[in-house]
Design an enzyme around this catalytic site. Structure first.
Site, PDB file in Angstrom:
ATOM      1  N   ARG A 145      24.738  37.329   3.222  1.00 58.37           N
ATOM      2  CA  ARG A 145      24.329  38.707   2.970  1.00 58.37           C
ATOM      3  C   ARG A 145      25.307  39.383   2.024  1.00 58.37           C
ATOM      4  O   ARG A 145      26.519  39.291   2.212  1.00 58.37           O
ATOM      5  CB  ARG A 145      24.252  39.487   4.290  1.00 58.37           C
ATOM      6  CG  ARG A 145      23.232  38.859   5.236  1.00 58.37           C
ATOM      7  CD  ARG A 145      23.047  39.644   6.509  1.00 58.37           C
ATOM      8  NE  ARG A 145      22.115  38.919   7.379  1.00 58.37           N
ATOM      9  CZ  ARG A 145      21.704  39.358   8.560  1.00 58.37           C
ATOM     10  NH1 ARG A 145      22.133  40.519   9.023  1.00 58.37           N
ATOM     11  NH2 ARG A 145      20.853  38.640   9.278  1.00 58.37           N
TER      12      ARG A 145
ATOM     13  N   ARG B 187      31.791  42.027   9.634  1.00 56.66           N
ATOM     14  CA  ARG B 187      30.770  42.117   8.586  1.00 56.66           C
ATOM     15  C   ARG B 187      31.219  41.243   7.425  1.00 56.66           C
ATOM     16  O   ARG B 187      32.081  41.616   6.638  1.00 56.66           O
ATOM     17  CB  ARG B 187      30.620  43.573   8.141  1.00 56.66           C
ATOM     18  CG  ARG B 187      29.435  43.867   7.238  1.00 56.66           C
ATOM     19  CD  ARG B 187      29.359  45.344   6.876  1.00 56.66           C
ATOM     20  NE  ARG B 187      29.158  46.211   8.011  1.00 56.66           N
ATOM     21  CZ  ARG B 187      27.981  46.470   8.574  1.00 56.66           C
ATOM     22  NH1 ARG B 187      26.875  45.928   8.074  1.00 56.66           N
ATOM     23  NH2 ARG B 187      27.882  47.259   9.614  1.00 56.66           N
TER      24      ARG B 187
ATOM     25  N   GLU C 228      26.652  46.003  17.696  1.00 53.35           N
ATOM     26  CA  GLU C 228      25.521  45.070  17.684  1.00 53.35           C
ATOM     27  C   GLU C 228      25.983  43.614  17.518  1.00 53.35           C
ATOM     28  O   GLU C 228      26.689  43.290  16.563  1.00 53.35           O
ATOM     29  CB  GLU C 228      24.580  45.431  16.535  1.00 53.35           C
ATOM     30  CG  GLU C 228      23.397  44.474  16.407  1.00 53.35           C
ATOM     31  CD  GLU C 228      22.502  44.796  15.208  1.00 53.35           C
ATOM     32  OE1 GLU C 228      22.610  45.911  14.656  1.00 53.35           O
ATOM     33  OE2 GLU C 228      21.712  43.912  14.830  1.00 53.35           O
TER      34      GLU C 228
ATOM     35  N   SER D  25      19.891  41.073  17.977  1.00 53.40           N
ATOM     36  CA  SER D  25      18.755  41.985  18.072  1.00 53.40           C
ATOM     37  C   SER D  25      17.494  41.144  18.116  1.00 53.40           C
ATOM     38  O   SER D  25      17.516  39.967  17.759  1.00 53.40           O
ATOM     39  CB  SER D  25      18.712  42.930  16.877  1.00 53.40           C
ATOM     40  OG  SER D  25      18.203  42.273  15.741  1.00 53.40           O
TER      41      SER D  25
ATOM     42  N   ARG E 213      30.377  37.503  15.207  1.00 53.27           N
ATOM     43  CA  ARG E 213      30.423  38.688  16.065  1.00 53.27           C
ATOM     44  C   ARG E 213      30.626  38.305  17.533  1.00 53.27           C
ATOM     45  O   ARG E 213      31.267  39.030  18.300  1.00 53.27           O
ATOM     46  CB  ARG E 213      29.156  39.529  15.894  1.00 53.27           C
ATOM     47  CG  ARG E 213      29.134  40.191  14.525  1.00 53.27           C
ATOM     48  CD  ARG E 213      28.051  41.223  14.366  1.00 53.27           C
ATOM     49  NE  ARG E 213      28.166  41.843  13.040  1.00 53.27           N
ATOM     50  CZ  ARG E 213      27.426  42.866  12.613  1.00 53.27           C
ATOM     51  NH1 ARG E 213      26.490  43.387  13.418  1.00 53.27           N
ATOM     52  NH2 ARG E 213      27.602  43.360  11.414  1.00 53.27           N
TER      53      ARG E 213
END
Length: 447
Positions: free
Chosen positions: A285, A300, A372, A375, A413
């Site tokens: 990403r 991130r 988070e 999800s 994460r």
RNA sequence: GGAGGCUUCGCCUAGUCUGGUCUAUGGCGCGGGAUUGCUAAUCCCGUUGGGGGCCUGUCCCCCUCGAGGGUUCAAAUCCCUCAGCCUCCGCCA
């Protein structure tokens, strides 16, 4: 009520390179909803900020489109009949007949242009309409999420918690500086116990996913445009994607893309549903627009490893599958002894393709916040419509399947949550029981 | 990367050279039915997918022969571009 028929699987082959109209595959709801159930559709979309006038214009565009198709079809039927008649006449009569038919050819060309224009207008208008929200999804915008569940206990740590960077770098399990030297910011090396931790977490998550019926899949992580359009990452999120310069391929941001694309252009037999996969892949990403956010550590990053759950189900089974995926995600976190909460995301904060989404946020001691880690989304028939993934229906029209996706485990994460929640005063980390067999040790970063 | 071959409605296949009678042939499989009778056989009918219409019907029309474009009154058939598969060579883990 769907009746099913036990046929062998049927896979349409030879789709070849996708060169069709890209824009027609953008966000799409079922156009028939506007004529068949205008009021409920308008009410549902109003929750997401789509006004009723837009829907009326949309319906008019659909009417115009169908009219143009009917006119073209009629003209084409006439032209075909004329051409066919020529072949059956004696040669000396052909000259005059050909001249007559030539006029029909012109008319077809004109009507064809009109049809194309009507379809383009209709398509562009529909492209802006997001998926219908699930009736149970809460109202509101970002920040209005509803905490629906909590798992695990918030750990009681002695003194100030170390953050994941301190813990990992202290054990030489993470090298951020060299990641930046070689690849730039937001890249990192996991090494030693850090690398082993990734392998163990992936294997553990795959085991749990498999126990919940998901078939492990290592997919391609470079994909062509159609898969990106079909899953909704193009054109909307183009700035989030890495692309290759010479080969017109994109690096996937999640294995949801190749997993959904796997059944593109297929008609599935109901007996083979549900199809459940667990994709194992690196994810890439660009994080454009996130400058300055989460700059410390590996929360991130541009490249991370993830195990992703993906399901294709019959339309009526979507809600149950969403619950099932969430349950699988929570089982994975609970096995790791992590404290987390589930947030029902409000309609104003949903991506275009999702009807409903749950975020699972783990407790991060160093931040004193829930962040988070996974999800899961129910995209109903939205992706299936763009990817043309259908299900055979006995005695009726084939119907679009529903697709759902959820993170089984995002390595970076999860590592943060795990080392921070299970840290001990001396900087070592207690390995949760479920991970011990995969990691081969009970304590990480022992001094 | 180089050379050659191939891609037809679930699977296999005819048709492509020589454009019209292709409304795409035949077999297998699958679904329905009939008949004979008994571990079965034979026969008949149906069976790609998508879209549109109204007289909502055992109805009509359009598109679909790997994909896209072109030539033509007319394209499975001729031309161009692309993709995929196979074989051989090269390279490589």
């Amino acid at each position: 009520m769907l009746r099913v028929r036990g046929l062998g699987s049927s896979v349409r082959r030879g789709a070849g390179v996708w060169t069709g109209p890209a824009v027609s595959l953008r966000r799409m709801i079922d156009p028939r909803l506007l004529t068949d159930e205008p009021e409920t559709t308008a009410a549902a979309l109003a929750r997401r900020g789509v006004d009723a006038d837009a829907l009326v214009r949309l319906r008019d565009l659909d009417t115009a489109r169908r009219g143009a198709i009917a006119a073209l079809d009629a003209a084409r039927a006439e032209q075909k009949a004329a051409s066919k008649a020529i072949g059956q006449r004696p040669p000396e009569e052909r000259e005059a007949a050909i001249a007559e038919a030539a006029v029909l050819k012109e008319r077809v060309a004109t009507l064809e242009a009109a049809r194309d224009a009507a379809e383009a207008a209709h398509r562009d208008a529909f492209a802006r309409i997001p998926n219908l929200p699930h009736p149970d999804a809460p109202d509101g915008d970002e920040g209005d999420g509803v905490v629906v569940r909590t798992v695990g206990e918030r750990p009681a740590l002695d003194g100030e918690p170390h953050d994941h960077v301190a813990l990992l770098e202290g054990a030489d399990a993470l090298d951020l500086a060299r990641g930046a030297k070689v690849s730039g910011s937001r890249f990192a090396y996991l090494k030693g116990e850090g690398a082993l931790l990734e392998l163990a977490l992936v294997r553990y998550a795959v085991d749990v996913a498999q126990a919940h019926g998901h078939v492990p899949v290592v997919p391609p992580v470079l994909v062509r445009e159609p898969a990106m359009y079909g899953t909704g990452f193009l054109p909307t999120d183009e700035q989030q994607l890495f692309a290759t310069r010479d080969d017109e391929l994109y690096l996937v941001g999640t294995s949801e893309v190749p997993l959904a694309g796997m059944h593109m252009d297929e008609v599935l037999d109901p007996s083979e549903l549900p199809l459940r996969y667990a994709g194992i892949s690196p994810c890439f990403r660009r994080e454009a627009g996130a400058h300055g956010k989460d700059t410390r550590g590996i929360f991130r990053v541009h490249q991370f490893e993830k195990v992703e759950l993906f399901s294709l189900v019959a339309p009526d089974d979507g809600d149950a599958e969403h619950e099932r995926i969430l349950a699988t995600q929570l089982a994975i976190l609970e096995g790791l002894g992590l404290h987390a909460r589930v947030v029902d995301i409000p309609v104003g904060d949903l991506g275009a393709s999702a009807a409903r989404k749950f975020d699972v946020e783990a407790w991060i001691p160093s931040q004193g916040a829930y962040r988070e880690v996974t999800s899961c989304s129910d995209t109903t028939d939205y992706q299936a419509r763009r990817l043309r993934i259908r299900m055979r229906v006995d005695g009726g029209d084939n119907t679009l399947v529903h697709t759902l996706n959820g993170t089984a485990l995002a390595v970076q994460r999860t590592i943060i949550a795990l080392v921070e929640q299970h840290q001990r005063a001396d900087g070592s980390v207690a390995v949760p029981d479920a991970l011990v067999p995969h990691l081969g040790r009970e304590v990480l970063f022992a001094r």
